[in-house]
Write an enzyme that holds these catalytic residues in place. Structure first.
Site, PDB file in Angstrom:
ATOM      1  N   ASP A  21      -5.500  15.938   0.713  1.00 17.77           N
ATOM      2  CA  ASP A  21      -5.642  15.075   0.031  1.00 17.77           C
ATOM      3  C   ASP A  21      -4.885  13.951  -0.314  1.00 17.77           C
ATOM      4  O   ASP A  21      -2.997  14.514  -0.099  1.00 17.77           O
ATOM      5  CB  ASP A  21      -6.163  15.514  -1.468  1.00 17.77           C
ATOM      6  CG  ASP A  21      -6.896  14.455  -1.853  1.00 17.77           C
ATOM      7  OD1 ASP A  21      -7.561  13.490  -1.636  1.00 17.77           O
ATOM      8  OD2 ASP A  21      -6.883  14.306  -3.309  1.00 17.77           O
ATOM      9  N   SER A  22      -5.199  12.969  -1.130  1.00 18.80           N
ATOM     10  CA  SER A  22      -3.957  11.968  -1.216  1.00 18.80           C
ATOM     11  C   SER A  22      -3.303  12.059  -2.250  1.00 18.80           C
ATOM     12  O   SER A  22      -1.878  11.518  -2.655  1.00 18.80           O
ATOM     13  CB  SER A  22      -4.455  10.701  -0.932  1.00 18.80           C
ATOM     14  OG  SER A  22      -4.865  10.484  -1.982  1.00 18.80           O
ATOM     15  N   TYR A  53      -4.806   6.765  -1.032  1.00 14.91           N
ATOM     16  CA  TYR A  53      -5.495   6.255   0.784  1.00 14.91           C
ATOM     17  C   TYR A  53      -6.644   5.394   0.994  1.00 14.91           C
ATOM     18  O   TYR A  53      -6.590   4.507   2.060  1.00 14.91           O
ATOM     19  CB  TYR A  53      -6.005   7.565   1.185  1.00 14.91           C
ATOM     20  CG  TYR A  53      -5.216   8.550   1.524  1.00 14.91           C
ATOM     21  CD1 TYR A  53      -3.423   8.520   1.352  1.00 14.91           C
ATOM     22  CD2 TYR A  53      -5.571   9.223   2.408  1.00 14.91           C
ATOM     23  CE1 TYR A  53      -2.891   9.350   2.452  1.00 14.91           C
ATOM     24  CE2 TYR A  53      -4.756  10.103   2.945  1.00 14.91           C
ATOM     25  CZ  TYR A  53      -3.543  10.115   2.920  1.00 14.91           C
ATOM     26  OH  TYR A  53      -2.426  11.006   3.111  1.00 14.91           O
ATOM     27  N   CYS A  84     -10.616  15.199   0.509  1.00 15.40           N
ATOM     28  CA  CYS A  84      -9.896  13.460   0.616  1.00 15.40           C
ATOM     29  C   CYS A  84     -11.565  13.037   1.601  1.00 15.40           C
ATOM     30  O   CYS A  84     -12.049  12.777   2.381  1.00 15.40           O
ATOM     31  CB  CYS A  84      -9.360  13.251   1.092  1.00 15.40           C
ATOM     32  SG  CYS A  84      -8.755  11.402   0.798  1.00 15.40           S
ATOM     33  N   ASN A  85     -11.846  12.153   0.646  1.00 20.21           N
ATOM     34  CA  ASN A  85     -13.554  11.348   1.687  1.00 20.21           C
ATOM     35  C   ASN A  85     -12.478  10.151   1.926  1.00 20.21           C
ATOM     36  O   ASN A  85     -13.673   9.874   2.634  1.00 20.21           O
ATOM     37  CB  ASN A  85     -14.175  10.819   0.126  1.00 20.21           C
ATOM     38  CG  ASN A  85     -15.065  11.640  -1.136  1.00 20.21           C
ATOM     39  OD1 ASN A  85     -16.452  11.883  -0.667  1.00 20.21           O
ATOM     40  ND2 ASN A  85     -14.285  12.156  -1.993  1.00 20.21           N
ATOM     41  N   GLU A 164      -4.096   8.691 -11.697  1.00 16.83           N
ATOM     42  CA  GLU A 164      -2.951   9.616 -10.919  1.00 16.83           C
ATOM     43  C   GLU A 164      -2.179   9.024 -12.140  1.00 16.83           C
ATOM     44  O   GLU A 164      -0.485   9.487 -12.246  1.00 16.83           O
ATOM     45  CB  GLU A 164      -2.484   8.883 -10.057  1.00 16.83           C
ATOM     46  CG  GLU A 164      -3.529   9.329  -8.406  1.00 16.83           C
ATOM     47  CD  GLU A 164      -2.886  11.138  -7.580  1.00 16.83           C
ATOM     48  OE1 GLU A 164      -1.679  11.539  -8.077  1.00 16.83           O
ATOM     49  OE2 GLU A 164      -3.240  11.636  -7.170  1.00 16.83           O
ATOM     50  N   CYS A 196     -15.596  10.719  -4.793  1.00 11.00           N
ATOM     51  CA  CYS A 196     -13.575  10.362  -4.327  1.00 11.00           C
ATOM     52  C   CYS A 196     -13.907  12.052  -4.870  1.00 11.00           C
ATOM     53  O   CYS A 196     -14.410  12.079  -5.934  1.00 11.00           O
ATOM     54  CB  CYS A 196     -13.212   9.661  -4.954  1.00 11.00           C
ATOM     55  SG  CYS A 196     -11.477   9.743  -5.274  1.00 11.00           S
ATOM     56  N   THR A 197     -12.480  12.501  -4.314  1.00 12.85           N
ATOM     57  CA  THR A 197     -12.520  14.002  -4.637  1.00 12.85           C
ATOM     58  C   THR A 197     -11.500  13.859  -6.232  1.00 12.85           C
ATOM     59  O   THR A 197     -11.370  15.224  -6.825  1.00 12.85           O
ATOM     60  CB  THR A 197     -11.878  14.881  -4.461  1.00 12.85           C
ATOM     61  OG1 THR A 197     -10.693  14.868  -3.738  1.00 12.85           O
ATOM     62  CG2 THR A 197     -12.586  15.424  -3.193  1.00 12.85           C
ATOM     63  N   HIS A 198     -11.357  12.473  -6.978  1.00 14.00           N
ATOM     64  CA  HIS A 198      -9.989  12.431  -7.922  1.00 14.00           C
ATOM     65  C   HIS A 198     -11.248  11.995  -9.315  1.00 14.00           C
ATOM     66  O   HIS A 198     -11.428  12.629 -10.175  1.00 14.00           O
ATOM     67  CB  HIS A 198      -9.242  11.206  -7.869  1.00 14.00           C
ATOM     68  CG  HIS A 198      -8.821  11.337  -6.743  1.00 14.00           C
ATOM     69  ND1 HIS A 198      -8.702  11.166  -5.537  1.00 14.00           N
ATOM     70  CD2 HIS A 198      -6.785  11.136  -7.595  1.00 14.00           C
ATOM     71  CE1 HIS A 198      -7.022  11.306  -5.300  1.00 14.00           C
ATOM     72  NE2 HIS A 198      -6.345  11.622  -6.349  1.00 14.00           N
TER      73      HIS A 198
END
Length: 276
Positions: A21-22, A53, A84-85, A164, A196-198
């Protein structure tokens, strides 16, 4: 035209699973994989140097994703999970080309879209990064299985930087969430996909906004379940490993990643700087 039957007989169940992932978002997927597949070794690559990303060009996302994929293949991974989408939406085909059928590739959009399309949904909302929304992949994937579902996608670019930076349960994220979710595009939705995986890191705050009015989809659980099905299908499930290892590579070491990864995986994890 017949599709070529996959042959993974050269792989061993003892090999690790590669995830990328980013940044910290993919840890939500890695955590579910750890819970569902407790005997598996995991290798995670967080491209923290290049996040987010969602604000990058498609060409840049493809370059980062294929480099990371090649690195995970070098680490002898038996499967690649694109956690990561944005990478899925912009670089899935290129990742598949880089893998060239050597290992299974699991993305975070198609399993979710398929599951949603076969359940009772009429109006589905998707919140995601600009790059994911611009790709339209969620809408295409859902409507490929069920053309009657209405899908509304909204770009929510401020959420990833806030996460983040560690702004969880913070007035800043509350304000951003309220601003985005009150958008007229999402007015009539019954179901919300966190594209989004976040975003699952904010799932409690998102659910709090909606109360019981909207169902919020738990994407990491769907992806981990899909991975388990694929590994089981090809006899690649590791059920013998009593002491699994979790190794994390980062392109830039960040305090927030260290904090969340230790919370999810315990204090004894390996964090290693790796610039590709």
């Amino acid at each position: 035209m017949k599709t070529k039957k996959q042959d993974y007989s050269h792989l061993s169940a003892k090999q690790p699973i590669g995830i990328f992932d980013s940044g910290v978002g993919g840890l939500t997927v890695a955590k579910e994989i750890k819970r569902l597949l407790p005997n598996e070794d995991l290798i995670y690559f967080g491209d923290t140097k290049h996040l987010p990303y969602g604000e990058k060009s498609r060409e840049a996302i493809i370059e980062y994703s294929t480099k990371i994929t090649n690195f995970l293949l070098e680490q002898n991974c038996k499967a690649i999970v694109i956690a990561c989408n944005t990478a899925t939406a912009n670089a899935l085909n290129e990742v598949m080309q880089a893998v060239a059928g050597r290992v299974p590739v699991i993305d975070v959009i198609n399993p979710v879209a398929e599951k949603v399309s076969y359940e009772i949904h009429t109006n589905v909302g998707v919140i995601a990064t600009k790059a994911t929304v611009n790709s339209g992949l969620y809408k295409k994937s859902i409507r490929k299985h069920n053309k009657w579902i209405k899908v509304d996608e909204l770009a929510t670019p401020l959420l990833v930087p806030a996460i983040e930076e560690g702004f969880k349960n913070h007035p800043i994220t509350h304000a951003i969430i309220y601003n985005y979710l009150s958008n007229s595009k999402l007015k009539n939705i019954e179901t919300l996909i966190l594209g989004c995986t976040h975003y699952p890191l904010l799932i409690d705050e998102i659910k709090q906004y909606y109360g019981n009015r909207v169902r919020v989809i738990d994407s990491p659980n769907i992806v981990a379940s899909h991975l388990k099905i694929i590994l089981d299908k090809y006899n690649l499930l590791n059920d013998q490993n009593t002491k699994p290892s979790y190794h994390f590579y980062l392109s830039d070491l960040t305090k927030n990643f260290e904090k969340i990864s230790k919370k999810f995986f315990g204090k004894s994890i390996d964090l290693e700087l790796k610039v590709l």
